[in-house]
Design a protein around this motif. Structure first.
Motif, short mmCIF file in Angstrom:
data_model
loop_
_atom_site.label_atom_id
_atom_site.label_comp_id
_atom_site.label_asym_id
_atom_site.label_seq_id
_atom_site.Cartn_x
_atom_site.Cartn_y
_atom_site.Cartn_z
N ALA A 12 9.73 -2.74 3.61
CA ALA A 12 9.59 -1.38 3.54
C ALA A 12 9.44 -0.89 5.13
N LEU A 13 10.08 0.00 5.49
CA LEU A 13 10.17 0.42 6.72
C LEU A 13 9.37 1.70 7.05
N LEU A 14 8.76 1.86 8.12
CA LEU A 14 8.11 3.05 8.37
C LEU A 14 8.54 3.63 9.89
N SER A 15 9.44 4.68 9.72
CA SER A 15 10.06 5.16 10.81
C SER A 15 9.08 5.90 12.06
N GLY A 16 8.03 6.36 11.40
CA GLY A 16 7.13 7.07 12.19
C GLY A 16 6.17 5.97 13.06
N ARG A 17 5.21 6.82 13.72
CA ARG A 17 4.16 5.81 14.27
C ARG A 17 3.25 5.32 13.37
N PRO A 18 2.84 4.27 13.65
CA PRO A 18 1.84 3.51 12.42
C PRO A 18 0.27 3.82 12.78
N THR A 19 -0.10 5.09 12.19
CA THR A 19 -1.44 5.31 12.36
C THR A 19 -1.96 4.86 11.16
N PRO A 20 -3.56 4.58 11.01
CA PRO A 20 -4.03 4.15 9.82
C PRO A 20 -3.64 5.11 8.66
N GLN A 21 -3.48 6.42 8.84
CA GLN A 21 -3.14 7.05 7.43
C GLN A 21 -1.81 6.96 7.12
N SER A 22 -0.94 7.00 8.02
CA SER A 22 0.64 6.75 7.78
C SER A 22 0.85 5.38 6.93
N VAL A 23 0.02 4.26 7.71
CA VAL A 23 0.12 3.03 7.11
C VAL A 23 -0.52 2.96 5.78
N PHE A 24 -1.62 3.49 5.59
CA PHE A 24 -2.28 3.24 4.08
C PHE A 24 -1.52 4.05 3.06
N ASP A 25 -0.79 5.22 3.58
CA ASP A 25 -0.13 6.06 2.87
C ASP A 25 1.22 5.42 2.31
N LEU A 26 1.75 4.67 3.23
CA LEU A 26 3.11 3.91 2.95
C LEU A 26 2.60 2.55 1.88
N MET A 27 1.56 1.92 2.40
CA MET A 27 1.16 0.89 1.44
C MET A 27 0.76 1.22 0.22
N ALA A 28 0.21 2.54 0.02
CA ALA A 28 -0.11 2.97 -1.25
C ALA A 28 1.02 3.34 -2.10
N GLU A 29 2.12 3.77 -1.50
CA GLU A 29 3.44 3.93 -2.24
C GLU A 29 4.22 2.63 -2.61
N VAL A 30 4.36 1.92 -1.80
CA VAL A 30 5.17 0.54 -1.85
C VAL A 30 4.56 -0.70 -2.60
N ARG A 31 3.07 -0.94 -2.33
CA ARG A 31 2.07 -1.70 -2.43
C ARG A 31 2.78 -3.14 -2.20
N PRO A 32 2.79 -3.47 -0.97
CA PRO A 32 3.35 -4.74 -0.24
C PRO A 32 2.33 -5.91 -0.72
N THR A 33 3.36 -7.06 -0.67
CA THR A 33 2.56 -8.29 -1.18
C THR A 33 2.22 -9.20 0.31
N ILE A 34 2.92 -8.72 1.44
CA ILE A 34 2.69 -9.10 2.82
C ILE A 34 2.62 -7.93 3.86
N TYR A 35 1.57 -7.89 4.66
CA TYR A 35 1.25 -6.96 5.55
C TYR A 35 1.32 -7.42 6.96
N CYS A 36 2.06 -6.87 7.86
CA CYS A 36 1.94 -7.63 9.18
C CYS A 36 1.51 -6.40 10.18
N GLY A 37 0.48 -6.57 11.04
CA GLY A 37 -0.25 -5.73 11.94
C GLY A 37 -0.40 -6.23 13.43
N VAL A 38 -1.11 -5.59 14.04
CA VAL A 38 -1.79 -6.10 15.30
C VAL A 38 -3.24 -5.66 15.16
N PRO A 39 -3.90 -6.38 15.82
CA PRO A 39 -5.49 -6.22 16.07
C PRO A 39 -5.92 -4.87 16.08
N THR A 40 -5.30 -4.17 17.04
CA THR A 40 -5.68 -2.85 17.26
C THR A 40 -5.82 -1.96 16.09
#
Length: 511
Positions: free
Chosen positions: A235-263
């Motif tokens: 699943a691709l997120l074209s916009g900036r990965p803010t907490p809200q945009s990331v959680f929104d996409l996760m709620a939509e696609v329900r990933p099994t693997i999520y990759c982020g950075v500590p910040t």
């Protein structure tokens, strides 16, 4: 079009057609999807697109592209055509892009429409550039990528050796000057055979979401080569990965693997507070890299989601993670142990291996080391020492074999997984008419993550009202939106050596 070539596109793209996965969804982006079969067919058209504009094998094609479906089409299509794609950070300034495009001598540029205004002023100052393709939106007089591709015909894949340069990534150097890191075809499979297969245990039924973008070495593996190695979906997120945009996409696609950075993990925790975190119900694995993961962030994430974060260490030069915690064997506050297929050493300033728990510079030996830097022979020789690659990171090795991060060998530090050179930020600050001198060091924010702090000496008579915000904006506009100093301390003078060099270590003790 299948082939026995060692061109990486044969393994990651066309193989899935032969193995019956042509109809499987490879990428999801908003309400658009791209199957493995569609990716294979569209990437076969890229060679014709290049040929029409006089771009031939081994030429470079820069990509200032958001995480959209066109990204994998262009990347893999370039490999099929024998053209070298160069994905670039989408947050850079026009001056940075001018330097990189001139340095790489890119003959083609693919740019997402929302980013066109940033690069438009420099496009007439690039003597090697032959074609500019705009992805999505108004092409504003440049070539419309979709329209151009629609008229192209499929071409056979260019044969390639596993040792042949396939693509470049740009990494900042100790002075902030970007360096072109050249990677070979075989390294892409090398990362999926090691970290993806033997640490993540990635599967065909996984749905992967990487908030780290595809232009990063880290994001390129997470969001493309790892899932594509097994026929999984991204699943691709074209916009900036803010907490809200990331959680929104996760709620939509329900990933099994999520990759982020500590910040971002820290920001997501602050956003979710007591939970439950949306879209985390199917998670079986979370990954972090780019900077050291604070123990508290890992423990809080596990409490919130029930899933551990695998903190790992990689680099642009090694393409992906070579040192990592593992599923069922996570110790927060450490970087874990060597990924299968890699060897690690800790050495002192003379190159001798350190003993016990002494701090040393981390060296790594593995199958995915870069072929070297473009046009930087001295830097290549000092970084790539035979089979060993210097990471520039200082580490301790515990008695149990786990590695603990201690800091950088030089003054550089990472912000949101991206290297920041103090000198580069200082030069941006000094460009402001009120600033006489500046020094930048890392300081810890409330989550224990490093961010830039600036010590600034003003010119006589400089007004202070509104200056802090003005200086932050000055840095953002000059060198990048993530590099600005989070704190600015005005001082009368900077500590210096007798020869006039700034003593940053004294400032670090005050930060």
């Amino acid at each position: 079009m299948t082939t026995t070539t060692e061109n990486a596109a044969s393994y990651f793209v066309d193989r899935h057609l032969a193995e019956g996965r042509g109809g499987k969804t490879a990428f999801i982006e908003g309400d658009r999807t791209l199957s493995y079969g569609e990716l294979a067919a569209r990437s076969d058209l890229i060679a014709d697109l290049y040929a029409r504009h006089g771009i031939t094998p081994e030429d470079r094609a820069a990509m200032i592209a958001l995480d959209v479906l066109e990204f994998p089409i262009i990347f893999w299509g370039s490999l099929k055509a024998g053209i070298v794609p160069v994905p670039l950070n989408t947050l850079l300034s026009a001056d940075n892009y001018r330097f990189i495009l001139r340095d790489s001598r890119a003959k083609a540029l693919f740019v997402s429409a929302p980013l066109l205004e940033t690069v438009r002023p420099i496009l007439g100052d690039l003597p090697h550039l032959r074609a500019v393709f705009v992805l999505g939106g108004d092409s504003q007089g440049f070539l419309d990528f979709s329209a151009e591709l629609a008229t192209c015909r499929p071409q056979p894949m260019q044969p390639a050796s596993a040792d042949e340069v396939a693509f470049w990534l740009y990494s900042s150097g100790s002075t902030g000057a970007p360096k072109g890191v050249r990677h070979v075809h075989g390294s892409l499979k090398g990362t999926s055979d090691t970290y993806a297969a033997q640490v993540l245990g990635i599967r065909q039924d996984d749905l992967v979401f990487s908030a780290a973008k595809l232009f990063f070495a880290y994001g390129l593996g997470n969001g493309m080569t790892f899932p594509m190695s097994v026929g999984a979906t991204t699943a691709l997120l074209s916009g900036r990965p803010t907490p809200q945009s990331v959680f929104d996409l996760m709620a939509e696609v329900r990933p099994t693997i999520y990759c982020g950075v500590p910040t971002l993990y820290a920001a997501m925790l602050a956003h979710a507070k007591e939970g439950p975190a949306p879209g985390c119900d199917r998670l079986r694995m979370c990954v972090s890299a780019g900077e050291a993961l604070p123990r508290e962030v890992g423990e809080k994430w596990r409490a919130l989601t029930g899933v551990d974060i695998l903190d790992g260490v990689g680099s642009t030069e090694m393409l992906h993670i070579f040192l990592s915690n593992r599923p069922g064997d996570v110790v927060y506050g450490t970087s874990g142990v060597a990924v299968p297929g890699y060897e690690l050493r800790l050495v002192d300033e003379s190159g001798k291996e350190v003993e016990g728990d002494a701090v040393g510079e981390l060296l790594v030996n593995g199958p995915t080391a870069a072929d070297g830097y473009w046009n930087k022979r001295d830097k290549s020789r000092s970084t790539f020492e035979g089979v060993w690659t210097r990471t520039g990171d200082k580490y301790q090795r515990q008695a149990d074999g786990r590695y603990v991060y201690c800091g950088r060998t030089d003054d550089m530090f990472k912000v949101s997984g991206i290297w920041v050179a103090p000198f580069e930020v200082e030069q941006a600050l000094i460009s402001h008419p009120s600033v006489l001198e500046a020094a930048v060091v890392p300081a810890l924010d409330e989550n224990g993550l490093e961010k830039p702090k600036a010590f600034v000496v003003l010119k006589d008579g400089a007004a202070r009202d509104g200056l802090e915000d003005a200086l932050k904006d000055c840095v953002k506009e000059a060198i990048g939106k993530w590099k600005y100093p989070r704190w600015i301390e005005l001082v009368d003078e900077l500590p210096k050596t007798a020869t006039g060099k700034i003593q940053r270590y004294k400032l670090r003790s005050q930060a």
